[in-house]
Write an enzyme that holds these catalytic residues in place. Structure first.
Site, PDB file in Angstrom:
ATOM      1  N   ARG A 203      35.274  53.165  45.771  1.00  0.00           N
ATOM      2  CA  ARG A 203      34.424  52.907  44.607  1.00  0.00           C
ATOM      3  C   ARG A 203      33.629  54.154  44.257  1.00  0.00           C
ATOM      4  O   ARG A 203      33.382  54.438  43.097  1.00  0.00           O
ATOM      5  CB  ARG A 203      33.468  51.744  44.910  1.00  0.00           C
ATOM      6  CG  ARG A 203      34.168  50.432  45.185  1.00  0.00           C
ATOM      7  CD  ARG A 203      35.054  50.014  44.000  1.00  0.00           C
ATOM      8  NE  ARG A 203      35.717  48.761  44.281  1.00  0.00           N
ATOM      9  CZ  ARG A 203      36.926  48.672  44.817  1.00  0.00           C
ATOM     10  NH1 ARG A 203      37.613  49.754  45.115  1.00  0.00           N
ATOM     11  NH2 ARG A 203      37.472  47.480  45.035  1.00  0.00           N
TER      12      ARG A 203
ATOM     13  N   ALA B 184      26.321  44.923  47.502  1.00  0.00           N
ATOM     14  CA  ALA B 184      25.591  46.188  47.603  1.00  0.00           C
ATOM     15  C   ALA B 184      24.115  46.023  47.248  1.00  0.00           C
ATOM     16  O   ALA B 184      23.228  46.422  48.009  1.00  0.00           O
ATOM     17  CB  ALA B 184      26.247  47.225  46.697  1.00  0.00           C
TER      18      ALA B 184
ATOM     19  N   ASP C 242      26.436  33.660  49.375  1.00  0.00           N
ATOM     20  CA  ASP C 242      27.558  34.481  48.910  1.00  0.00           C
ATOM     21  C   ASP C 242      28.818  33.931  49.570  1.00  0.00           C
ATOM     22  O   ASP C 242      28.868  33.827  50.793  1.00  0.00           O
ATOM     23  CB  ASP C 242      27.350  35.949  49.308  1.00  0.00           C
ATOM     24  CG  ASP C 242      28.301  36.884  48.559  1.00  0.00           C
ATOM     25  OD1 ASP C 242      29.509  36.560  48.481  1.00  0.00           O
ATOM     26  OD2 ASP C 242      27.847  37.930  48.074  1.00  0.00           O
TER      27      ASP C 242
ATOM     28  N   ASN D  26      33.614  47.702  51.101  1.00  0.00           N
ATOM     29  CA  ASN D  26      32.175  47.440  50.928  1.00  0.00           C
ATOM     30  C   ASN D  26      31.311  48.406  51.726  1.00  0.00           C
ATOM     31  O   ASN D  26      30.126  48.579  51.436  1.00  0.00           O
ATOM     32  CB  ASN D  26      31.829  46.013  51.395  1.00  0.00           C
ATOM     33  CG  ASN D  26      32.580  44.920  50.656  1.00  0.00           C
ATOM     34  OD1 ASN D  26      32.885  43.889  51.222  1.00  0.00           O
ATOM     35  ND2 ASN D  26      32.903  45.150  49.397  1.00  0.00           N
TER      36      ASN D  26
ATOM     37  N   GLN E  31      27.273  48.924  51.049  1.00  0.00           N
ATOM     38  CA  GLN E  31      26.637  47.695  51.532  1.00  0.00           C
ATOM     39  C   GLN E  31      26.208  47.969  52.972  1.00  0.00           C
ATOM     40  O   GLN E  31      26.880  47.611  53.927  1.00  0.00           O
ATOM     41  CB  GLN E  31      27.605  46.525  51.375  1.00  0.00           C
ATOM     42  CG  GLN E  31      28.003  46.358  49.906  1.00  0.00           C
ATOM     43  CD  GLN E  31      28.970  45.221  49.626  1.00  0.00           C
ATOM     44  OE1 GLN E  31      29.161  44.340  50.446  1.00  0.00           O
ATOM     45  NE2 GLN E  31      29.583  45.239  48.449  1.00  0.00           N
TER      46      GLN E  31
ATOM     47  N   VAL F 250      27.185  29.709  43.305  1.00  0.00           N
ATOM     48  CA  VAL F 250      26.167  29.007  42.526  1.00  0.00           C
ATOM     49  C   VAL F 250      26.779  28.736  41.158  1.00  0.00           C
ATOM     50  O   VAL F 250      26.987  29.649  40.355  1.00  0.00           O
ATOM     51  CB  VAL F 250      24.872  29.840  42.411  1.00  0.00           C
ATOM     52  CG1 VAL F 250      23.839  29.104  41.578  1.00  0.00           C
ATOM     53  CG2 VAL F 250      24.321  30.122  43.795  1.00  0.00           C
TER      54      VAL F 250
ATOM     55  N   ASN G 271      29.094  39.523  38.051  1.00  0.00           N
ATOM     56  CA  ASN G 271      29.713  39.104  36.787  1.00  0.00           C
ATOM     57  C   ASN G 271      28.684  38.443  35.883  1.00  0.00           C
ATOM     58  O   ASN G 271      27.673  37.901  36.340  1.00  0.00           O
ATOM     59  CB  ASN G 271      30.899  38.169  37.027  1.00  0.00           C
ATOM     60  CG  ASN G 271      30.475  36.851  37.626  1.00  0.00           C
ATOM     61  OD1 ASN G 271      30.145  35.923  36.905  1.00  0.00           O
ATOM     62  ND2 ASN G 271      30.441  36.770  38.961  1.00  0.00           N
TER      63      ASN G 271
ATOM     64  N   CYS H 134      50.574  42.546  19.651  1.00  0.00           N
ATOM     65  CA  CYS H 134      51.673  43.352  19.104  1.00  0.00           C
ATOM     66  C   CYS H 134      51.668  44.764  19.701  1.00  0.00           C
ATOM     67  O   CYS H 134      52.717  45.329  20.005  1.00  0.00           O
ATOM     68  CB  CYS H 134      51.502  43.406  17.596  1.00  0.00           C
ATOM     69  SG  CYS H 134      52.362  44.706  16.790  1.00  0.00           S
TER      70      CYS H 134
END
Length: 1035
Positions: free
Chosen positions: A37, A453, A480, A488, A492, A528, A553, A608
């Site tokens: 990352r 993180a 989580d 990670n 993290q 959640v 997200n 297309c």
């Protein structure tokens, strides 16, 4: 800034891949999957530079350990940690790597933290030094380092070390950092000439050209009024220009005319532009010049983070210089709460423009520490260190100041005893915020969603602040559902290699407990979402004081925000994307909520374009990703769903023979009739797919639209951005062709549960199988869509001809007779991080072959993975900074501070820029007369078993002064006057209309009110919460 927030805040942290990256200077193979990352943020060149660089870091206080953590996670070659102090109880409140045992055993701070920093990244050599570093030290030992960072050093020592570093050839990059109570500073000096290869880190986009004039100067206009994003003086390079071919491959300096056009110098002697072409920004190295601290003291170059107080950086500069002088004169810092010391400090600033309140607050808190402020500034300083050794991103010039005066301003009237030390780990914090606020933090109940993180960094801040202590009946509830992945580990920081595949929340809770054993951390493994409202119910939220999101997200953020608004709970949100970060503070009745402003929707690539006319590499990558999803995920899932609905093939056959139309039956029978039974057939299918995708598709398009085809206006059909395809002849010796065949065959084998061996994947075996595969003769079709607005058709619902129906029945009959009906397949979920599964092999090879077919510049596997996997670049520096900023705001929330105290933040550490702004204040909507409402308002009505809809409307009128004209529950319209039969509903009970479940206490209803003038729209109102019983309990 608000628009910037909305652009950045949807950042998503995704998981990583599993390639190997060699750094010869290490003599090691660095597992790329740990730092992938970050590699997306910094790039390979910068990663190589870091792997050859050594850093000297002095001072293992709160700020120093933050910088040490971030630099170790980033992956430099070596770091030397330097400190001369012994562990004390107060260190427990600012240094997360010092334990009670270290204090009891009277260990040196550097001895305690060195092995724990080393544990963060096994590829970084971490050593330590506790030698004296003062005005008499021979500094020649620093010559072996590329970057020197000083924290907790007197200004006189910083000046001396800085002069030494500046005078070296090449210069040693110098960073000085100081943290005193509520004020922090960072100073950078990277030498007389510091070259930066890429100031922004943004990937240049290919912009298509509408026209280029033959003039002096020639003017370039972008296609479809697309903004070019250029600045005068930058250079662009041209590609695939038709007519004015002299421009191709040439770099031209631009002069911006408008957002969509720019001049490029004299084009009058060139051939006229016919059509097409695109340009790309050329990134050119930039040189930055730095001065030493000594020269910068009188006329400092400062960054201004808070535009509402632009004078603050220079005021803090003067105040902190006065503090340096105070220390030189008295050999100590001002005593906490000492009025005389504050006046002495104020007198030292007489000749400078200062804020007396700031100076007094600095004097009172200078012996203290605010851990979240150290985290935020530590993230910024660490990024500057990475810039120093890589030349990637624009460096800080040259001072950065940050204060947290808003935290302490409301506390100034408290008695001095509030701030005095009590011999525990919170002494440093207490000196800043007082005992009462510390106690409020101890008994706080926090719900944090996400332990990635940002979650790890937040938990560290909670531990240092003493948030949610068991003895104070406080709690930190975290949840989580994810497991720890290798990717990670580079940000993290609570996780280690031996934690891989363990739950994030439970592991993070244990690691947090190690930092502060008094914390009460309650770890859950749930998402959640609406499905878990039985767990995260209204009483659950009502029991919490603050909600923190550490999510990846937007949908989850929106949901949590809606629950916080419904339950009147403050929400602290943050996110990162590479070096960018944002924080957003949501406080009931003071600010807007997260859902008050919508992010712009992601632009979809027209169907297309994906199907027939790709023009950039993103199109081919998305096409390959869609092919994977359709063939290996969607179709097998649809196949399984069909057989779960229909009991047997014989029953389906009978119903189809009777003329019944069964949704999905044609697609299922097609899959059934083409089902391979062995590996050989899987290879055959892959070969046919190659022919279809990369040869026939091109032949078909060129048959339908020959190269000389012209549109009605006489212009060429095949002109930019449309690219004519070139058919590809299959060649097993081409590694791309071979990879496509093998990966495609493997994926088909997996969805059909067909075994294969390692030998089956060899080139010899694949060649042997392919020699027997017959490729049917190509016959062009007359159907090709060019309409860009056309959506992808839903295969499940397309009408079938009677001939197709007869064929499907025949195929199903044959499958039943030959006993070939299998009612299950194995759908695949795209997994970008496992290079052994063939998923990325398929997407990368398919995308690259399609790019070759359309003469599109290919992307390497790393970029393909980022786009196909929707990977968001991430780096520990930005994560630490956002979490620190959020934790500062949390203190204000806990203190019940006013609106003016709160700050949202957007930053981009690459530029570097930081913008602190007030949150958006809550809007009040006028209904009529003196009746207003905001998003935080919820009108309540308590009913009973016999309570009717008419009673509800009367109750609203009696309680709030206005009668509803329309009542809606979810998507169901309970009462709309113009709807036939609705007037009869007024006599029905609410129980009968809503039919609540047995445990339902209330429902939220949407109401609107009659307009003041006929013809106007109905007036909106707040939600009306209707309780089914008079006491609001479960009926």
């Amino acid at each position: 800034p608000q628009q910037v927030h909305e652009t950045i805040r949807a950042s998503v942290e995704a998981n990583s891949c599993n390639l190997w990256l060699t750094f010869p200077s290490h003599g090691l193979f660095l597992s790329f999957c740990v730092s992938s990352r970050q590699r997306y943020v910094l790039g390979d060149s910068a990663m190589h530079q870091m792997a050859q660089s050594s850093v000297f870091l002095s001072g293992m206080g709160g700020l120093g350990i933050e910088i040490g953590k971030n630099i170790a996670l980033a992956g430099v070659k070596a770091v030397t940690l330097h400190d001369t102090k012994q562990c004390e109880t107060s260190d427990l409140g600012c240094n997360f790597f010092i334990s009670k045992e270290d204090v009891l055993n009277q260990r040196m701070r550097v001895e305690a933290v060195c092995p724990r920093v080393a544990e963060l990244n096994p590829y970084v050599h971490v050593d330590m030094s506790s030698s004296a570093l003062d005005d008499n030290t021979d500094l020649s030992f620093l010559s072996k380092y590329q970057c020197v960072i000083l924290t907790e050093a007197r200004l006189s020592l910083q000046k001396r070390v800085n002069e030494f570093c500046h005078s070296q050839q090449p210069p040693i990059r110098f960073i000085g950092c100081d943290a005193y109570g509520i004020c922090m500073r960072v100073f950078c000096d990277f030498g007389e000439e510091f070259e930066v290869s890429d100031a922004t880190g943004e990937e240049p986009k290919e912009i298509f050209i509408q026209s280029i004039t033959q003039d002096n100067p020639g003017v370039v206009t972008c296609m479809d009024n697309q903004p070019h994003g250029l600045q005068t003086g930058q250079s662009v390079v041209f590609r695939e220009v038709n007519g004015m071919v002299e421009l191709n491959g040439a770099a031209r300096q631009v002069s911006v005319i408008s957002p969509h056009s720019f001049a490029i110098g004299d084009t009058s002697q060139l051939q006229p532009h016919a059509h097409g072409g695109f340009f790309v920004l050329v990134k050119t190295p930039k040189t930055y010049r730095f001065e030493t601290i000594e020269k910068q003291l009188c006329d400092p170059q400062v960054l201004i983070p808070d535009l509402s107080k632009p004078e603050a950086p220079l005021q803090i500069h003067a105040a902190m210089l006065a503090l340096d002088t105070f220390q030189e004169q008295h050999g100590r810092l001002p005593n906490t709460g000492c009025v005389q010391d504050a006046e002495v400090l104020l007198k030292l600033t007489e000749e400078a423009p200062v804020n007396a309140e700031l100076v007094r607050c600095l004097s009172r808190t200078a012996m203290g520490t605010l851990p979240p402020l150290a985290a935020a500034v530590g993230g910024i300083a660490s990024q500057e260190a990475l810039k120093a050794i890589t030349g990637k991103f624009a460096p800080l010039q040259q001072w950065f100041y940050l204060d947290a005066i808003e935290v302490v301003r409301p506390l100034q009237s408290l008695p001095v005893e509030e701030f005095l030390p009590r011999g525990d780990r919170y002494d440093g914090l207490r000196a800043c915020i007082g005992e009462s606020m510390c106690l409020e933090l101890h008994k706080l109940k926090v719900f944090m969603v996400g332990c990635g993180a940002i979650g790890c960094e937040m938990l560290k801040n909670f531990a240092l602040l003493g948030v949610g202590l068991a003895k104070s009946s406080g709690e930190v509830c975290i949840t989580d559902p994810d497991l720890i992945e290798k990717s990670n580990l580079n940000r993290q920081f609570l996780f280690r290699p031996h934690h891989i595949q363990k739950p994030k929340s439970i592991t993070a809770a244990e690691a947090t407990h190690d930092i502060n054993p008094d914390l009460h951390v309650n770890a859950h493994l749930n998402k959640v979402c609406p499905a878990t409202e039985g767990i995260y119910s209204d009483p659950f939220y009502s029991n919490m004081n603050v909600v923190v999101t550490a999510l990846d997200n937007v949908e989850a953020r929106r949901y949590v925000d809606s629950r916080c608004v419904s339950n009147q709970r403050p929400l602290l949100d943050s996110g990162t994307m590479g070096t960018k970060g944002h924080t957003e503070i949501i406080v009931p009745n003071l600010t807007e909520s997260y859902n008050s402003h919508r992010d712009p929707p992601e632009e979809e690539i027209p169907f297309c374009t994906l199907k027939s006319f790709p023009s950039v590499i993103e199109h081919t990558i998305q096409w390959a990703r869609d092919k994977f999803e359709n063939a290996f995920a969607h179709k097998p899932s649809m196949y399984n769903s069909f057989w779960q609905t229909h009991s047997s093939a014989e029953v389906v056959l009978q119903r189809m023979q009777a003329g019944e139309s069964l949704e999905g039956s044609f697609q299922v029978i097609k899959l059934l009739s083409r089902r391979p039974n062995q590996w050989v057939q899987c290879v055959g299918i892959a070969r046919v797919k190659f022919e279809k995708y990369f040869k026939r598709k091109a032949l078909q398009l060129l048959h339908s639209f020959p190269l000389d085809t012209r549109l009605k206006d006489g212009s060429l059909f095949w002109q930019s951005p449309k690219r004519p395809p070139a058919p590809i002849d299959f060649d097993l010796k081409d590694s791309l062709h071979f990879t496509f065949i093998v990966s495609t065959a493997r994926l088909f084998a997996e969805i059909y549960n067909i075994p294969y061996s390692e030998k089956d994947l060899s080139e010899e075996e694949v060649a042997r199988i392919l020699s027997d595969v017959e490729i049917p003769e190509y016959r062009p079709s007359e159907k090709v869509k060019t309409d860009e607005t056309v959506k992808k058709p839903d295969q499940m619902k397309m009408p079938q001809s009677s001939e197709e129906e007869r064929e499907a029945v025949s195929q199903l009959e044959h499958a039943i007779v030959t006993d070939c009906v299998t009612t299950s397949m194995s759908p695949l979920q795209f997994e970008k991080d496992d290079d052994s599964n063939g998923h990325m092999d398929f997407v990368a090879s398919a995308s690259a072959l399609r790019a070759r077919m359309y003469s599109i510049e290919p992307a390497d596997r790393l970029k393909t993975k980022r786009i196909a996997g929707k990977i968001i670049p991430a780096i520990a520096t930005a994560t630490a900074a956002v979490a620190g900023l959020v934790a500062i705001e949390m203190i204000k929330v806990v203190g019940g501070y006013g609106f003016d105290s709160f700050k949202n933040c957007f930053f981009n550490l690459a530029l570097p820029v930081m913008v602190l702004t007030e949150p958006a204040s809550v809007k009040r909507t006028h209904i009529r007369d003196n009746i207003y409402f905001s998003i935080w308002d919820c009108w309540t009505v308590y009913g009973n078993e016999d309570f009717t809809l008419s009673d509800l409307m009367s109750a609203v009128r009696d309680k709030y002064g206005i009668e509803p004209t329309m009542v809606v529950h979810g998507v169901k319209m309970l009462y709309v006057p113009v709807m036939p039969g609705h007037s009869k509903r007024l006599k029905l009970t609410m129980q009968k209309l809503i039919k609540p479940s047995a445990d339902r206490r209330y429902v939220d209803l949407t109401v609107s009110f009659a307009p003041e003038a006929d013809g106007d729209e109905d007036l909106p109102g707040p939600p009306v919460r209707y309780f089914f019983t008079s006491d609001g309990e479960t009926p």
